[in-house]
Design a protein around this motif. Sequence first.
Motif, short mmCIF file in Angstrom:
data_model
loop_
_atom_site.label_atom_id
_atom_site.label_comp_id
_atom_site.label_asym_id
_atom_site.label_seq_id
_atom_site.Cartn_x
_atom_site.Cartn_y
_atom_site.Cartn_z
N ILE A 244 0.84 -1.20 0.00
CA ILE A 244 0.00 0.00 0.00
C ILE A 244 0.87 1.25 0.00
CG2 ILE A 244 -1.69 1.31 1.33
CD1 ILE A 244 -2.94 -1.13 0.11
N GLY A 245 1.97 1.21 0.76
CA GLY A 245 2.88 2.34 0.81
C GLY A 245 3.53 2.62 -0.54
N LEU A 246 3.93 1.54 -1.23
CA LEU A 246 4.53 1.69 -2.55
C LEU A 246 3.51 2.27 -3.54
CD1 LEU A 246 6.96 1.20 -4.42
CD2 LEU A 246 6.08 -1.13 -4.81
N ALA A 247 2.27 1.82 -3.44
CA ALA A 247 1.22 2.35 -4.32
C ALA A 247 1.00 3.84 -4.05
CB ALA A 247 -0.07 1.57 -4.11
N VAL A 252 -0.98 5.45 -7.02
CA VAL A 252 -1.87 4.42 -7.58
C VAL A 252 -2.91 4.06 -6.53
CG1 VAL A 252 -2.00 2.06 -8.46
CG2 VAL A 252 -0.05 3.50 -9.05
N PRO A 253 -4.20 4.28 -6.80
CA PRO A 253 -5.23 3.91 -5.82
C PRO A 253 -5.30 2.39 -5.66
CG PRO A 253 -6.25 4.57 -7.89
CD PRO A 253 -4.78 4.87 -8.03
N MET A 254 -5.52 1.94 -4.42
CA MET A 254 -5.58 0.51 -4.13
C MET A 254 -6.81 0.21 -3.28
SD MET A 254 -2.63 -1.01 -5.33
CE MET A 254 -2.19 -2.36 -4.30
N PRO A 255 -8.01 0.45 -3.79
CA PRO A 255 -9.20 0.21 -2.96
C PRO A 255 -9.38 -1.24 -2.56
CG PRO A 255 -9.81 0.67 -5.26
CD PRO A 255 -8.36 0.98 -5.12
#
Length: 305
Positions: A244-247, A252-255
Amino acid sequence: MRVGYIGLGAMGGALARHLVGKFPLSVFDLNQTAVEAFVALGATRAVTPAELARNNDVILLCLPRSSDDQAVLFGPNGVAEGLSAGKIVVDQTSGVPSETRGFARQLEEMDVSLFDAPVSGAMATAIAGTISIIASGPDAAFRKALPVLQAISPNVFHCGERVGNGQTMKTVNNMMNVSCRLATLEVVAMGRKVGLSLEAMTDAINATTARNYTSQGMLPAIAEGRQSTKFWLALQVKDIHQAIGLAAEQKVPMPIGGAARSILQIGLNSLGKDAQLEQMIGVIESMAGTKFVDAPKPAGSQEVK
């Protein structure tokens, strides 16, 4: 070529065992029981990471997180104190790519190469010597250390010369794997609550385009009452948090990934720091108010019609 291995936990220990008898091997771990097991197999005990680095050409690390790499590499009596020009450090930790690149830059000033080579696969594949090793970093260092990696597993992939690409690929795989795992478990829980049997759903799913690693491995294991995976839940949460941190860094959204992380965090908060990933099965059952497998009927009981 003399090889040193630091980090003899469940995964690191399984990987390092493949090096015994193939190279002169030195090992270091805070767990002396793990070290003793390797000494009994013929490895040499290193008293400090610095001593291990001083006496070996290729030094491999397999630690829980990047902060542990930092301490072992650059802390008191750390690996860096024993390094000299031309040596190679291979980071098998599932770490943060940007931090690993920082380690590589620091060691480059000593004319030492570092590349990352995390692994992907179940513990059974680590033990069998077939796990996937996803490496990235300077081509010359990779090729020099390749025989060491191939002694661990023939399935070695090089994802380019940019240090951290291997860990990035591992992060992609981790997020995809856990998202599929939780999605599979929650929809199967729905099917169970409606009245479908786990066996019937497993057979049907695995004959369709919905089949995946969880449906082919974990669901049959649940039905048979055996363990399907052995991995600390806290480490899985750490891996997904890194993803999530890399996204976020890349905007980049990561829902879906965010939802998966939240479910895992609920499990970790409920079960405690010593929980296994396998125990998430019970968390999903509790959330759905169902069981994947019916409890066995007491001996002598009769079905009422």
